[in-house]
Scaffold this active site. Sequence first.
Site, PDB file in Angstrom:
ATOM      1  N   GLY A  46     -10.555  42.313   4.683  1.00 46.05           N
ATOM      2  CA  GLY A  46      -9.516  42.299   3.741  1.00 46.05           C
ATOM      3  C   GLY A  46     -10.099  42.148   1.914  1.00 46.05           C
ATOM      4  O   GLY A  46      -9.328  42.589   1.216  1.00 46.05           O
ATOM      5  N   GLU A 101     -12.318  36.210  -1.417  1.00 46.51           N
ATOM      6  CA  GLU A 101     -11.312  36.432  -0.416  1.00 46.51           C
ATOM      7  C   GLU A 101     -10.066  37.184  -1.072  1.00 46.51           C
ATOM      8  O   GLU A 101      -9.898  37.191  -2.031  1.00 46.51           O
ATOM      9  CB  GLU A 101     -10.786  34.915  -0.003  1.00 46.51           C
ATOM     10  N   ASP A 105      -3.961  31.886   3.058  1.00 46.62           N
ATOM     11  CA  ASP A 105      -2.660  31.524   3.588  1.00 46.62           C
ATOM     12  C   ASP A 105      -2.428  30.274   3.900  1.00 46.62           C
ATOM     13  O   ASP A 105      -2.156  29.214   3.125  1.00 46.62           O
ATOM     14  CB  ASP A 105      -2.317  32.725   4.623  1.00 46.62           C
ATOM     15  N   VAL A 155       2.861  40.265   2.453  1.00 53.82           N
ATOM     16  CA  VAL A 155       2.398  41.161   1.448  1.00 53.82           C
ATOM     17  C   VAL A 155       1.197  42.163   1.897  1.00 53.82           C
ATOM     18  O   VAL A 155       0.456  41.733   2.882  1.00 53.82           O
ATOM     19  CB  VAL A 155       1.735  40.484   0.130  1.00 53.82           C
TER      20      VAL A 155
HETATM   21  C1  PRP Z   1      -6.660  37.258   6.326  1.00 56.72           C
HETATM   22  C2  PRP Z   1      -7.256  37.058   4.942  1.00 56.72           C
HETATM   23  C3  PRP Z   1      -8.166  35.805   5.351  1.00 56.72           C
HETATM   24  C4  PRP Z   1      -7.070  35.052   6.160  1.00 56.72           C
HETATM   25  C5  PRP Z   1      -6.316  34.106   5.317  1.00 56.72           C
HETATM   26  O1  PRP Z   1      -7.579  37.875   7.195  1.00 56.72           O
HETATM   27  O2  PRP Z   1      -8.246  38.067   4.650  1.00 56.72           O
HETATM   28  O3  PRP Z   1      -9.175  35.710   5.530  1.00 56.72           O
HETATM   29  O4  PRP Z   1      -6.362  35.983   6.625  1.00 56.72           O
HETATM   30  O5  PRP Z   1      -5.299  33.495   6.265  1.00 56.72           O
HETATM   31  P1  PRP Z   1      -5.348  31.695   6.600  1.00 56.72           P
HETATM   32  O6  PRP Z   1      -5.644  31.319   5.137  1.00 56.72           O
HETATM   33  O7  PRP Z   1      -4.128  31.697   7.174  1.00 56.72           O
HETATM   34  O8  PRP Z   1      -6.437  31.677   7.390  1.00 56.72           O
HETATM   35  P2  PRP Z   1      -7.382  38.658   8.719  1.00 56.72           P
HETATM   36  O9  PRP Z   1      -7.538  37.616   9.747  1.00 56.72           O
HETATM   37  O10 PRP Z   1      -5.895  39.052   8.581  1.00 56.72           O
HETATM   38  O11 PRP Z   1      -8.240  39.644   8.790  1.00 56.72           O
HETATM   39  P3  PRP Z   1      -8.664  41.001   7.802  1.00 56.72           P
HETATM   40  O12 PRP Z   1      -9.294  40.345   6.525  1.00 56.72           O
HETATM   41  O13 PRP Z   1      -9.757  41.459   8.495  1.00 56.72           O
HETATM   42  O14 PRP Z   1      -7.440  41.727   7.641  1.00 56.72           O
END
Ligand code: PRP
Length: 183
Positions: A46, A101, A105, A155
């Site tokens: 991301g 990052e 979340d 989002v």
């Molecule tokens: C998303 C984002 C963070 C994480 C945040 O990654 O990039 O790394 O989730 O969420 P959290 O605070 O609840 O842990 P995702 O696992 O969707 O992978 P990506 O970045 O490859 O889309």
Amino acid sequence: MTMFDDIAKVLISEEDLQTRIKALAKEMNQVYSDVEPPLLVCILKGAFIFLADLTRHLTFRHEVEFMEVSSYGKSTKSSGVVRILLDLETNIEGRHVVIVEDIVDSGRTLNYIVRNFSTRNPASLRIATLLNKPDRREMEVPTDFVGFEVPDEFVLGYGLDYAEQYRNLPYIGILKPEVYTKD
Ligand code: PRP
């Protein structure tokens, strides 16, 4: 039909993103101008677009690296288990480190990475996140450079995906509910 037809609304425009990222870079330029070159660690996937724009506004010498961690997945969310899929190539002992990052979340991912990195004894460890969703926080995360606080909505865009798509949207948007309820 294009991917833009799936977007209910633009939450943060391309222009607002770029303005804020420049300001974040300015903050970071002040912190890191007189120290040994830090290592920026982009958390895949991301954060790749945020990193790409941020790094071009930084005026201090620095290195970039990439790390990928597995999402704990929808079904195992409560376990909080995060797996490293791609680790750093660099030894961060004694190094200034900035984790880059796209969003904090629940905080589970960064909470894990911070704990993991701390055992490697960096000189300093800070977090730059484009988005922060504090309403969803379950685990503490010490964010240092934050772009925007966002409400608890789905989002996407500017690196953030839905089902691995829409990462290339130039803005942060909200998906039309019919897109994710049709599956
Ligand atoms: C998303 C984002 C963070 C994480 C945040 O990654 O990039 O790394 O989730 O969420 P959290 O605070 O609840 O842990 P995702 O696992 O969707 O992978 P990506 O970045 O490859 O889309």
